[in-house]
Design an enzyme around this catalytic site. Sequence first.
Site, PDB file in Angstrom:
ATOM      1  N   LYS A   1      21.440  51.655 -23.692  1.00 21.72           N
ATOM      2  CA  LYS A   1      20.457  51.907 -24.757  1.00 21.72           C
ATOM      3  C   LYS A   1      21.096  51.655 -26.119  1.00 21.72           C
ATOM      4  O   LYS A   1      20.505  50.998 -26.984  1.00 21.72           O
ATOM      5  CB  LYS A   1      19.955  53.360 -24.719  1.00 21.72           C
ATOM      6  CG  LYS A   1      19.074  53.683 -23.533  1.00 21.72           C
ATOM      7  CD  LYS A   1      18.516  55.103 -23.650  1.00 21.72           C
ATOM      8  CE  LYS A   1      18.150  55.637 -22.295  1.00 21.72           C
ATOM      9  NZ  LYS A   1      17.433  56.913 -22.295  1.00 21.72           N
TER      10      LYS A   1
ATOM     11  N   SER B   1      18.260  60.037 -33.000  1.00 18.65           N
ATOM     12  CA  SER B   1      19.459  60.885 -32.960  1.00 18.65           C
ATOM     13  C   SER B   1      20.556  60.268 -33.843  1.00 18.65           C
ATOM     14  O   SER B   1      21.282  60.979 -34.539  1.00 18.65           O
ATOM     15  CB  SER B   1      19.998  61.007 -31.538  1.00 18.65           C
ATOM     16  OG  SER B   1      19.358  62.066 -30.864  1.00 18.65           O
TER      17      SER B   1
ATOM     18  N   ASN C   1       8.453  66.466 -23.027  1.00 16.96           N
ATOM     19  CA  ASN C   1       8.567  65.993 -24.413  1.00 16.96           C
ATOM     20  C   ASN C   1       8.010  64.580 -24.559  1.00 16.96           C
ATOM     21  O   ASN C   1       7.133  64.326 -25.393  1.00 16.96           O
ATOM     22  CB  ASN C   1      10.033  66.060 -24.876  1.00 16.96           C
ATOM     23  CG  ASN C   1      10.243  65.381 -26.227  1.00 16.96           C
ATOM     24  OD1 ASN C   1      10.363  64.166 -26.307  1.00 16.96           O
ATOM     25  ND2 ASN C   1      10.250  66.151 -27.302  1.00 16.96           N
TER      26      ASN C   1
ATOM     27  N   LYS D   1      26.730  61.529 -21.219  1.00 12.89           N
ATOM     28  CA  LYS D   1      25.633  62.353 -20.700  1.00 12.89           C
ATOM     29  C   LYS D   1      26.192  63.631 -20.114  1.00 12.89           C
ATOM     30  O   LYS D   1      27.318  63.649 -19.604  1.00 12.89           O
ATOM     31  CB  LYS D   1      24.883  61.606 -19.601  1.00 12.89           C
ATOM     32  CG  LYS D   1      23.525  62.197 -19.295  1.00 12.89           C
ATOM     33  CD  LYS D   1      22.503  61.681 -20.278  1.00 12.89           C
ATOM     34  CE  LYS D   1      21.114  62.185 -19.999  1.00 12.89           C
ATOM     35  NZ  LYS D   1      20.119  61.368 -20.710  1.00 12.89           N
TER      36      LYS D   1
ATOM     37  N   THR E   1      11.156  59.817 -28.956  1.00 15.04           N
ATOM     38  CA  THR E   1      11.122  59.088 -27.682  1.00 15.04           C
ATOM     39  C   THR E   1       9.701  58.574 -27.453  1.00 15.04           C
ATOM     40  O   THR E   1       9.492  57.393 -27.133  1.00 15.04           O
ATOM     41  CB  THR E   1      11.577  59.991 -26.517  1.00 15.04           C
ATOM     42  OG1 THR E   1      12.838  60.569 -26.876  1.00 15.04           O
ATOM     43  CG2 THR E   1      11.742  59.202 -25.233  1.00 15.04           C
TER      44      THR E   1
ATOM     45  N   LYS F   1      27.540  59.128 -26.779  1.00 16.76           N
ATOM     46  CA  LYS F   1      26.348  59.839 -27.237  1.00 16.76           C
ATOM     47  C   LYS F   1      25.356  59.952 -26.100  1.00 16.76           C
ATOM     48  O   LYS F   1      25.112  58.974 -25.389  1.00 16.76           O
ATOM     49  CB  LYS F   1      25.710  58.992 -28.368  1.00 16.76           C
ATOM     50  CG  LYS F   1      24.401  59.508 -28.889  1.00 16.76           C
ATOM     51  CD  LYS F   1      24.617  60.411 -30.076  1.00 16.76           C
ATOM     52  CE  LYS F   1      23.387  61.215 -30.446  1.00 16.76           C
ATOM     53  NZ  LYS F   1      23.188  62.412 -29.595  1.00 16.76           N
TER      54      LYS F   1
HETATM   55  N1  GLU Z   1      18.354  62.334 -23.719  1.00 15.71           N
HETATM   56  C1  GLU Z   1      17.792  61.249 -24.461  1.00 15.71           C
HETATM   57  C2  GLU Z   1      17.953  59.954 -23.696  1.00 15.71           C
HETATM   58  O1  GLU Z   1      18.065  59.944 -22.491  1.00 15.71           O
HETATM   59  C3  GLU Z   1      18.297  61.187 -25.903  1.00 15.71           C
HETATM   60  C4  GLU Z   1      19.758  61.090 -26.086  1.00 15.71           C
HETATM   61  C5  GLU Z   1      20.223  61.263 -27.536  1.00 15.71           C
HETATM   62  O2  GLU Z   1      19.379  61.497 -28.392  1.00 15.71           O
HETATM   63  O3  GLU Z   1      21.428  61.151 -27.768  1.00 15.71           O
HETATM   64  O4  GLU Z   1      17.892  58.884 -24.243  1.00 15.71           O
END
Ligand code: GLU
Length: 427
Positions: free
Chosen positions: A107, A361, A234, A119, A203, A83
């Site tokens: 994370k 998410s 954002n 990613k 976030t 994810k």
């Molecule tokens: N791009 C965001 C991050 O770096 C969110 C990733 C997501 O929601 O899967 O954490």
Amino acid sequence: MEQPSVTTGQKTKQPENLDVLASTQTVIKQALNKLGYPEPVYELLKEPLRMLTVRIPVRMDDGSVKIFTGYRAQHNDAVGPTKGGVRFHPDVTASEVKALSIWMSLKAGIVDLPYGGGKGGIVCDPRTMSFRELERLSRGYVRAISQIVGPSKDIPAPDIFTNSQIMAWMLDEYSSIREFDSPGFITGKPLVLGGSRGRETATAKGVTLMIREAAKKRGIDLKGARVIVQGFGNAGSYLSKFMHDAGAKVIAISDMHGALYNPDGLDIDYLLDRRDSHGSVTNLFEDRITNREMLELECDILVPAAVENQITADNAHNIRANIVVEAANGPTTLEATKILVERGILLVPDVLASAGGVTVSYFEWVQNNQGYYWPEEEVEQKLEETMVQAFENVYQTAQSRGVDMRLAAYMVGVRKMAEASRFRGWV
Ligand code: GLU
């Protein structure tokens, strides 16, 4: 890449290594050593399991064809599907996308989600592209990676310069390839296409909670606290608003054009309004300072919410904050981390501080799988429980093991995927 050395009077000093993949590998190794895992676990986790490079032909509005390069990295899927977001940026590199996928795994481990990290990135400058060119690029990317993604394989989301509209095009393309509607393929969607309430601000909400928890530990009252936010995208813009609404004094903000500073606090609602009408904000004002000058201003809480390598060995000695909370991915180098920690600054690392986005998410994906949608209060309450618990885990690990918050976060984040990889018999 080999770097030239710099001569500094008596001895020759190597310039700081700004390679984010090498840095994250260093900390993963330290975390696994502290936890007592054998070498093969590091060998497995130091790079993504899979990395796909794609070439995406896009018909531009003037009739020409431009070929873009894109990537999708899947770090580790022992815990569950991978994810993570997709970034549109001219500076995207394969190595950066790999590091970002590792950070997503961490994370997910820190906030205890049933995911591994992934990613994506496309080398492009969306600020110079039209709406329709962006649509064709987004759809082309999904066609190129469609075989390796899916709601139970790898779930994309927004990141730098991508938003809910881009997620909608990607969802539509994926659904037409698969010939069924599959909202769980991607998160950060518009509400009408199965997005979650609270995802847009998640976030920033998560960072706000981490600032609150860190401030408690340092005995700082958020009312009147001086906050500096680097980046007005954002995360940075919503965060400025939330801090302002909580009674903090946001004394400086910045974007790519420079920074605005007012020791009495900036009028954030006015700046947001200007940004929404003009696309960017600091360039509308004459009396700007530079991003670098802003980072070195005295404040209680400094939040880098822009791009990588902003606090380095060059400026870490000049940072005059009590707490640094990393809303961006990778804004502080390892050398700078050491300097900040030695100077007694409380550093809340990116893999913890910015995990609110992927947390909501996950809630979005759960709602898609259930076909049942939650009210905003429920999303926010669950986000708060998750983030506060994660902060406490990392903080207590740092205290009990005598390590800094970054290493503690890696120790908390890496454990679940190391265990899952072991149970599966991979290492
Ligand atoms: N791009 C965001 C991050 O770096 C969110 C990733 C997501 O929601 O899967 O954490």
